[in-house]
Design a protein around this motif. Structure first.
Motif, PDB file in Angstrom:
ATOM      1  N   ILE A 200       0.826  -1.219   0.000  1.00 51.91           N
ATOM      2  CA  ILE A 200       0.000   0.000   0.000  1.00 51.91           C
ATOM      3  C   ILE A 200       0.857   1.265   0.000  1.00 51.91           C
ATOM      4  O   ILE A 200       0.336   2.364   0.192  1.00 51.91           O
ATOM      5  N   ALA A 201       2.163   1.110  -0.188  1.00 49.72           N
ATOM      6  CA  ALA A 201       3.090   2.245  -0.089  1.00 49.72           C
ATOM      7  C   ALA A 201       2.705   3.381  -1.028  1.00 49.72           C
ATOM      8  O   ALA A 201       2.695   4.560  -0.639  1.00 49.72           O
ATOM      9  N   THR A 202       2.388   3.044  -2.267  1.00 51.79           N
ATOM     10  CA  THR A 202       2.043   4.082  -3.253  1.00 51.79           C
ATOM     11  C   THR A 202       0.809   4.857  -2.823  1.00 51.79           C
ATOM     12  O   THR A 202       0.783   6.094  -2.817  1.00 51.79           O
ATOM     13  N   GLU A 203      -0.241   4.112  -2.455  1.00 56.73           N
ATOM     14  CA  GLU A 203      -1.489   4.742  -2.033  1.00 56.73           C
ATOM     15  C   GLU A 203      -1.280   5.568  -0.759  1.00 56.73           C
ATOM     16  O   GLU A 203      -1.837   6.674  -0.616  1.00 56.73           O
ATOM     17  N   TYR A 204      -0.481   5.026   0.166  1.00 55.93           N
ATOM     18  CA  TYR A 204      -0.216   5.735   1.421  1.00 55.93           C
ATOM     19  C   TYR A 204       0.481   7.069   1.150  1.00 55.93           C
ATOM     20  O   TYR A 204       0.088   8.113   1.689  1.00 55.93           O
ATOM     21  N   ASN A 205       1.496   7.045   0.319  1.00 54.88           N
ATOM     22  CA  ASN A 205       2.240   8.255   0.005  1.00 54.88           C
ATOM     23  C   ASN A 205       1.365   9.277  -0.718  1.00 54.88           C
ATOM     24  O   ASN A 205       1.513  10.498  -0.526  1.00 54.88           O
TER      25      ASN A 205
END
Length: 545
Positions: A471-476
């Protein structure tokens, strides 16, 4: 016949009432005794059978404090050490260093040195971090470091501190510190007296009266009583301050409780100083408790116009009660009510949300009351001013900047970059505001809004479940959107934030007295209050005179 009827019907009713109370008391006593027996048995069983050695005192201390947390934040247990350390002296005098100190993340920071008191005389300034007291290095000291700054009068204490990354040293000489309830008063214009009441200690009414009499002697024909930021204090002092402006034997506040001995009516005891002088009381979201008693009573009695923003909403009364072995419990014993019958408590601690936070009383559940002359006022959420001012309200972004020391820390940097301003009022230009925003970005300032906290909590859970990479992309993206939103909020509330920066900087160069002096000519709430007092028709219209 009437007497017989009373004997026949009223007495049985009373008897039934006593019977009901008796049964209720018996049931309550049994339930309490039952739960104490269960807890005592559990406590002994765990301590006798647990695999490792336990510390019974620590376990009990934590159990009691955790239990009280479920009630309200004002009901607290003090063990023997707590009582010795935190006994409050409400006389307005204590031996100390004469400075406001904050303990954050294990660090001891000077927030505000008071003019001509020990910390100030020793050269300590706002932003200094105390790192050593005597022989004690605070990095290795796990107890309350503030205790090391206490002692008898004329005690000398060697101090080491950090200022802008450089270690320095000084020596403090402890002295009696007189905490003034009225730190400032003066005329605003030719005929309006301005009195700052910062707390309700044992000298509050005495100092307020002295200021009032002096201002009247200087020609004051109107009075502004500033209760903004006043957290409260002694209830009897609140009654005495109202007594300066209302007649003797006037009800100011009543307290109600399930325990009859705490049901009291507090009335004025003396002749007033002035029954007729036009009066404005300034309040804001940090005016609480005794401040709300004064504002609420003077509003209900149509004696003053309340100006500002809705007050905090603390309508609970506490009393310290001694326990065995030198311990103590401070208990919420009753609620207080203004003369019209209003309760001003905003948070309902008997009902909590899913996160365990007390629920704010909904506006639709407010009840209407009438002032003496028939004006409508409401309960349920602090004192609502007669004249609301946007300037008195604090935005969420400004609250975060104050709570997380964004404004305080930038003021420290500014002060040492511009050490020779003196009594000149600093200029917070648009360019300076941009420099402030750049500072926040450089320091990676975290606003810790509820949204930001929730987002961080989500990431922590994702890490535990090892899905954070997924979920790193969405989190950022969410984090970037949130930061963009915070930048927009900074721009939206630029005027408010610039004013808060200016207030903090004036304190750095001219102490609190300089800030109050600046307020008398430049603070919009004071200016609008003075304008109202000078407009007799408008003032009288509000009070239905």
């Amino acid at each position: 016949m009437f007497i017989k009827l009373r004997k026949r019907y009223v007495l049985p009713t009373l008897a039934a009432g006593f019977m009901f109370v008796g049964v209720s008391f018996k049931d309550d006593f049994f339930e309490i005794a039952k739960q104490i027996e269960i807890f005592t048995t559990l406590f002994k069983t765990v301590n006798n059978n647990y695999v490792d050695e336990t510390n019974p005192a620590q376990l009990m201390d934590k159990a009691i404090k955790s239990m009280l947390e479920d009630l309200d934040p004002y009901t607290n247990y003090f063990n023997e050490q707590d009582v010795a350390k935190f006994k409050i002296n409400s006389t307005g005098e204590y031996t100390g260093i004469g400075a406001l100190i904050a303990r954050k993340d294990g660090r001891l920071i000077i927030k505000e040195p008071y003019k001509d008191y020990p910390a100030d005389k020793a050269g300590l300034k706002a932003g200094d971090e105390i790192v050593q007291i005597g022989d004690v290095v605070l990095a290795n000291f796990k107890e309350d470091a503030g205790e090391l700054l206490k002692g008898s009068r004329n005690t000398k204490i060697d101090i080491k501190y950090l200022r802008q990354g450089k270690q320095m040293s000084t020596q403090l000489t402890l002295n009696e510190v007189d905490v003034k309830a009225v730190p400032y008063y003066s005329l605003v214009g030719k005929e309006t007296g301005y009195i700052v009441l910062s707390q309700f200690n044992a000298k509050a009414s005495q100092e307020t009266k002295a200021a009032l009499v002096d201002l009247k002697g200087q020609g004051a024909k109107n009075i502004i009583l500033d209760l903004r930021g006043n957290p409260g204090g002694l209830l009897n002092e609140a009654v005495s301050i109202c007594n300066l402006f209302v007649k003797q034997d006037e009800t100011i506040v009543t307290t109600r409780s399930k325990n009859e001995k705490y049901n009291n009516t507090y009335k004025t005891q003396k002749a007033p100083v002035d029954l007729d002088i036009p009066l404005v009381v300034l309040v804001d979201g940090k005016s609480a408790s005794a401040s709300e008693i004064v504002a609420g009573a003077l509003q209900d009695l149509d004696r003053a116009v309340i100006v500002g923003s809705r007050s905090f909403g603390k309508g609970l009364v506490q009393r310290p009660l001694d326990l065995t072995y030198g311990t103590q419990v401070k208990v919420t014993i009753s609620r207080y009510y203004t003369p019209s019958g209003r309760g001003i408590q905003a948070l309902d601690y008997t009902h909590k949300d899913a996160d365990g936070k007390a629920i704010r009383i909904d506006k639709k559940d407010y009840n209407a009351f009438k002032t003496r002359k028939g004006r409508t006022v409401f309960d349920g959420g602090g004192i609502l001013p007669d004249v609301e001012l946007d300037e008195s309200k604090q935005s969420a972004i400004a609250d975060a900047l104050i709570r997380k020391d964004g404004i305080f820390n930038y003021a420290t940097v500014y002060y040492y970059k511009n050490p020779n301003i003196g009594t000149t009022i600093p200029n917070i230009s648009d360019a300076e505001f941009e420099a402030f925003k750049a500072y926040l970005k450089k320091e990676k300032f975290e606003f810790d809004t509820e949204t930001e906290k929730s987002l961080k909590a989500t990431l922590e859970v994702a890490k535990k479940e090892k899905v954070d990479q997924s979920i790193a992309t969405e989190y950022n993206q969410l984090l970037a959107a949130l930061q963009k939103s915070e930048e927009k909020e900074l721009a939206t509330h630029k005027g408010e934030i610039k004013q808060l920066l200016l207030d903090e900087l004036i304190k750095r160069y001219q102490y609190k007295e300089g800030l109050y002096k600046y307020y008398t000519t430049s603070n919009p709430e004071i200016q609008k209050a003075a304008a109202l007092l000078n407009n007799t028709a408008q003032y009288n219209k509000i009070l239905l005179k």
